[in-house]
Design a protein around this motif. Sequence first.
Motif, PDB file in Angstrom:
ATOM      1  N   SER A 182     -53.162 -21.534   3.819  1.00 29.93           N
ATOM      2  CA  SER A 182     -52.929 -20.336   2.984  1.00 29.93           C
ATOM      3  C   SER A 182     -53.666 -20.460   1.657  1.00 29.93           C
ATOM      4  CB  SER A 182     -51.428 -20.138   2.711  1.00 29.93           C
ATOM      5  OG  SER A 182     -50.710 -20.119   3.904  1.00 29.93           O
ATOM      6  N   GLY A 186     -50.872 -17.783  -3.699  1.00 22.44           N
ATOM      7  CA  GLY A 186     -50.674 -18.218  -5.085  1.00 22.44           C
ATOM      8  C   GLY A 186     -50.794 -19.723  -5.227  1.00 22.44           C
ATOM      9  N   VAL A 187     -50.075 -20.469  -4.406  1.00 17.65           N
ATOM     10  CA  VAL A 187     -50.138 -21.936  -4.492  1.00 17.65           C
ATOM     11  C   VAL A 187     -51.532 -22.406  -4.062  1.00 17.65           C
ATOM     12  CG1 VAL A 187     -49.181 -24.108  -3.635  1.00 17.65           C
ATOM     13  CG2 VAL A 187     -47.652 -22.191  -4.094  1.00 17.65           C
ATOM     14  N   SER A 208     -56.782 -15.946   6.075  1.00 17.04           N
ATOM     15  CA  SER A 208     -57.174 -14.800   6.893  1.00 17.04           C
ATOM     16  C   SER A 208     -58.587 -14.371   6.484  1.00 17.04           C
ATOM     17  CB  SER A 208     -56.209 -13.637   6.676  1.00 17.04           C
ATOM     18  OG  SER A 208     -54.972 -13.934   7.236  1.00 17.04           O
ATOM     19  N   LYS A 211     -59.755 -12.322   3.319  1.00 16.09           N
ATOM     20  CA  LYS A 211     -59.693 -12.891   1.965  1.00 16.09           C
ATOM     21  C   LYS A 211     -60.907 -13.759   1.630  1.00 16.09           C
ATOM     22  CE  LYS A 211     -54.740 -13.280   2.273  1.00 16.09           C
ATOM     23  NZ  LYS A 211     -53.649 -14.172   2.593  1.00 16.09           N
ATOM     24  N   ARG A 225     -57.870 -18.751   9.521  1.00 11.42           N
ATOM     25  CA  ARG A 225     -56.604 -19.418   9.846  1.00 11.42           C
ATOM     26  C   ARG A 225     -56.318 -19.425  11.352  1.00 11.42           C
ATOM     27  NH1 ARG A 225     -51.475 -15.548   8.243  1.00 11.42           N
ATOM     28  NH2 ARG A 225     -50.467 -16.469  10.036  1.00 11.42           N
ATOM     29  N   TYR A 269     -44.314 -28.508   2.341  1.00 10.51           N
ATOM     30  CA  TYR A 269     -43.716 -27.839   1.178  1.00 10.51           C
ATOM     31  C   TYR A 269     -43.327 -26.393   1.433  1.00 10.51           C
ATOM     32  CZ  TYR A 269     -48.220 -25.552   0.203  1.00 10.51           C
ATOM     33  OH  TYR A 269     -49.366 -24.785   0.281  1.00 10.51           O
ATOM     34  N   SER A 272     -43.868 -20.952   5.883  1.00  7.03           N
ATOM     35  CA  SER A 272     -44.341 -19.569   5.998  1.00  7.03           C
ATOM     36  C   SER A 272     -44.352 -19.087   7.445  1.00  7.03           C
ATOM     37  CB  SER A 272     -45.772 -19.452   5.468  1.00  7.03           C
ATOM     38  OG  SER A 272     -45.899 -19.990   4.194  1.00  7.03           O
ATOM     39  N   VAL A 275     -41.866 -16.771   9.211  1.00  6.78           N
ATOM     40  CA  VAL A 275     -41.841 -15.331   8.984  1.00  6.78           C
ATOM     41  C   VAL A 275     -42.757 -14.672  10.003  1.00  6.78           C
ATOM     42  CG1 VAL A 275     -42.424 -13.508   7.332  1.00  6.78           C
ATOM     43  CG2 VAL A 275     -41.360 -15.618   6.546  1.00  6.78           C
ATOM     44  N   PHE A 310     -41.925 -31.698  -0.579  1.00  8.79           N
ATOM     45  CA  PHE A 310     -41.827 -31.289  -1.976  1.00  8.79           C
ATOM     46  C   PHE A 310     -41.163 -29.926  -2.076  1.00  8.79           C
ATOM     47  CE2 PHE A 310     -43.261 -29.067  -5.761  1.00  8.79           C
ATOM     48  CZ  PHE A 310     -42.897 -29.987  -6.730  1.00  8.79           C
ATOM     49  N   LEU A 312     -39.973 -27.591  -5.364  1.00  7.31           N
ATOM     50  CA  LEU A 312     -39.819 -27.429  -6.811  1.00  7.31           C
ATOM     51  C   LEU A 312     -38.424 -26.918  -7.170  1.00  7.31           C
ATOM     52  CD1 LEU A 312     -40.957 -27.386  -9.657  1.00  7.31           C
ATOM     53  CD2 LEU A 312     -41.980 -25.172  -9.165  1.00  7.31           C
ATOM     54  N   GLN A 363     -46.257  -9.067   4.034  1.00  7.10           N
ATOM     55  CA  GLN A 363     -46.662 -10.424   4.373  1.00  7.10           C
ATOM     56  C   GLN A 363     -46.131 -10.844   5.726  1.00  7.10           C
ATOM     57  OE1 GLN A 363     -47.484 -12.845   1.362  1.00  7.10           O
ATOM     58  NE2 GLN A 363     -46.597 -11.661  -0.240  1.00  7.10           N
TER      59      GLN A 363
HETATM   60  N1  LIG Z   1     -42.021 -26.315  -2.045  1.00  3.26           N
HETATM   61  C1  LIG Z   1     -42.272 -25.652  -3.167  1.00  3.26           C
HETATM   62  O1  LIG Z   1     -41.920 -26.076  -4.267  1.00  3.26           O
HETATM   63  C2  LIG Z   1     -43.006 -24.356  -3.069  1.00  3.26           C
HETATM   64  C3  LIG Z   1     -43.361 -23.627  -4.233  1.00  3.26           C
HETATM   65  C4  LIG Z   1     -44.052 -22.442  -4.087  1.00  3.26           C
HETATM   66  C5  LIG Z   1     -44.370 -21.978  -2.810  1.00  3.26           C
HETATM   67  N2  LIG Z   1     -43.988 -22.697  -1.723  1.00  3.26           N
HETATM   68  C6  LIG Z   1     -44.347 -22.281  -0.363  1.00  3.26           C
HETATM   69  O2  LIG Z   1     -45.746 -22.213  -0.291  1.00  3.26           O
HETATM   70  C7  LIG Z   1     -46.134 -21.201   0.633  1.00  3.26           C
HETATM   71  C8  LIG Z   1     -47.109 -20.268  -0.024  1.00  3.26           C
HETATM   72  O3  LIG Z   1     -46.431 -19.592  -1.087  1.00  3.26           O
HETATM   73  P1  LIG Z   1     -47.195 -18.569  -2.021  1.00  3.26           P
HETATM   74  O4  LIG Z   1     -46.195 -18.019  -2.977  1.00  3.26           O
HETATM   75  O5  LIG Z   1     -48.445 -19.197  -2.491  1.00  3.26           O
HETATM   76  O6  LIG Z   1     -47.547 -17.451  -0.968  1.00  3.26           O
HETATM   77  P2  LIG Z   1     -48.393 -16.106  -1.062  1.00  3.26           P
HETATM   78  O7  LIG Z   1     -49.201 -16.048  -2.298  1.00  3.26           O
HETATM   79  O8  LIG Z   1     -47.462 -15.006  -0.741  1.00  3.26           O
HETATM   80  O9  LIG Z   1     -49.367 -16.316   0.164  1.00  3.26           O
HETATM   81  C9  LIG Z   1     -48.843 -16.668   1.393  1.00  3.26           C
HETATM   82  C10 LIG Z   1     -49.935 -16.714   2.432  1.00  3.26           C
HETATM   83  O10 LIG Z   1     -49.393 -17.325   3.594  1.00  3.26           O
HETATM   84  C11 LIG Z   1     -50.032 -16.796   4.735  1.00  3.26           C
HETATM   85  N3  LIG Z   1     -48.976 -16.303   5.640  1.00  3.26           N
HETATM   86  C12 LIG Z   1     -48.224 -15.199   5.521  1.00  3.26           C
HETATM   87  N4  LIG Z   1     -47.362 -15.093   6.541  1.00  3.26           N
HETATM   88  C13 LIG Z   1     -47.579 -16.160   7.317  1.00  3.26           C
HETATM   89  C14 LIG Z   1     -47.002 -16.606   8.533  1.00  3.26           C
HETATM   90  N5  LIG Z   1     -46.013 -15.934   9.130  1.00  3.26           N
HETATM   91  N6  LIG Z   1     -47.459 -17.756   9.057  1.00  3.26           N
HETATM   92  C15 LIG Z   1     -48.451 -18.431   8.445  1.00  3.26           C
HETATM   93  N7  LIG Z   1     -49.045 -18.061   7.292  1.00  3.26           N
HETATM   94  C16 LIG Z   1     -48.597 -16.928   6.737  1.00  3.26           C
HETATM   95  C17 LIG Z   1     -50.916 -15.658   4.281  1.00  3.26           C
HETATM   96  O11 LIG Z   1     -52.220 -16.189   4.105  1.00  3.26           O
HETATM   97  P3  LIG Z   1     -53.337 -16.194   5.250  1.00  3.26           P
HETATM   98  O12 LIG Z   1     -53.068 -15.038   6.157  1.00  3.26           O
HETATM   99  O13 LIG Z   1     -54.595 -16.054   4.492  1.00  3.26           O
HETATM  100  O14 LIG Z   1     -53.182 -17.520   5.933  1.00  3.26           O
HETATM  101  C18 LIG Z   1     -50.332 -15.348   2.912  1.00  3.26           C
HETATM  102  O15 LIG Z   1     -51.247 -14.764   2.055  1.00  3.26           O
HETATM  103  C19 LIG Z   1     -44.826 -20.534   1.106  1.00  3.26           C
HETATM  104  O16 LIG Z   1     -44.426 -21.145   2.313  1.00  3.26           O
HETATM  105  C20 LIG Z   1     -43.853 -20.882   0.002  1.00  3.26           C
HETATM  106  O17 LIG Z   1     -42.522 -20.876   0.427  1.00  3.26           O
HETATM  107  C21 LIG Z   1     -43.325 -23.869  -1.836  1.00  3.26           C
END
Ligand SMILES: NC(=O)c1ccc[n+]([C@@H]2O[C@H](COP(=O)([O-])OP(=O)(O)OC[C@H]3O[C@@H](n4cnc5c(N)ncnc54)[C@H](OP(=O)(O)O)[C@@H]3O)[C@@H](O)[C@H]2O)c1
Length: 363
Positions: A182, A186-187, A208, A211, A225, A269, A272, A275, A310, A312, A363
């Motif tokens: 991904s 954002g991350v 994807s 992007k 992806r 971490y 996704s 979903v 991890f 947060l 999403q």
């Molecule tokens: N552990 C922590 O502390 C922490 C902190 C922040 C975020 N996170 C996790 O990091 C991930 C990304 O977060 P974000 O806020 O950066 O997300 P985001 O900006 O919303 O981007 C998420 C990206 O994930 C991909 N995606 C969407 N649905 C999906 C699915 N069903 N299966 C696989 N890929 C999918 C898409 O990218 P593509 O289609 O381009 O692949 C989407 O643009 C999430 O899982 C979130 O929970 C964890």
Amino acid sequence: MAKEGTETAEETEQMIEKNAAKEPESGVTAPDSKEMRAVLLSGFGGLNKLKVTKKAMPEPQEGEVKIRVKACGLNFLDLMVRQGNIDNPPKTPLVPGFECSGIVEAVGENTKGFEIGDRVMAFTNYNAWAEVVCTQQDWVYKIPDEMTFPEAAAFSMNFVAAYMMLFEVANLREGMSVLVHSAGGGVGQAVAQLCATVPNVTVFGTASPFKHEAIRHSVTHLFDRNLDYVAEVRKISPDGVDIVLDCLCGENTGKGLSLLKPLGTYILYGSSNMVTGETKSFFTFAKSWWQVEKVNPIKLYEENKVMAGFSLLSLLFKQGGCSRVKATVSKLLSLFGEKKIKPLVDSLWALEEKRLLCLLGEQ
Ligand SMILES: NC(=O)c1ccc[n+]([C@@H]2O[C@H](COP(=O)([O-])OP(=O)(O)OC[C@H]3O[C@@H](n4cnc5c(N)ncnc54)[C@H](OP(=O)(O)O)[C@@H]3O)[C@@H](O)[C@H]2O)c1
């Protein structure tokens, strides 16, 4: 987070001006009001569970800061909360949102280091999608004048998670290679920017195809992806990579682990991949956990591999990690000041905008 650059900056500025012009009619509450507006999640499920409603004005308790919210972050995690797709989901109704930026409006007893009028960003244990938020002083950080409120709301979660994973868990150093899934999120974009602060780091990313054009400059090798990323990485780097950042918890974990070089680190971490539509899918949930179980811990030491997790939010809200996070925020703000990193704002939506709710469903 697909859009960026001048086009987005202009669009964002226009949106701020549009909203600023709209504020008096759109019912922004006065500081002495007994009520404020918030986005309420009435039950876990689809978009129809979200609505803008009035809630009692929160007042700061001991050690808390009351913030007049100017912008709040909309993260993938919020989408998972909406679906109830998280471990130990809280009871509904609730106000979602884990991060915001705004202006300090009041402070509670024994709150130190903040004054009325300070520009801040903050983590909140829910409740960020509101006009006013009260949160613990340990989760609030002053922001520099050069950082806009939308930038601040897009900063903390993405950059703190990316920084702690890369530098504290995996010990990223010169010449290393990183695979991030991904990469357009954002991350993912925060990871790419932070990798660029270390000399000769190679970033492999999946995203994807639509992007790719927008993020190609930030990722050394970008893959669709839907392709077999292990095969694609090996074509370029037969030995694999030093760090794998996996937010698709459980999906092909064994495959991703096989890509690690000796002493490499694999960090889980996110989940996704759980979903699959607008509402929770128990089948996907079960399948993912089944895959995770198949990782053999004995092989980890035989093959000199590190597997880590991890979260947060757990660190902040359950494990007392505020001071570590605060130290990380301070390092990140230095990098921001040196213009080495910059939060990317995809788009801005007003509280009532139906599009905000649509964004959650896209999403
Ligand atoms: N552990 C922590 O502390 C922490 C902190 C922040 C975020 N996170 C996790 O990091 C991930 C990304 O977060 P974000 O806020 O950066 O997300 P985001 O900006 O919303 O981007 C998420 C990206 O994930 C991909 N995606 C969407 N649905 C999906 C699915 N069903 N299966 C696989 N890929 C999918 C898409 O990218 P593509 O289609 O381009 O692949 C989407 O643009 C999430 O899982 C979130 O929970 C964890």
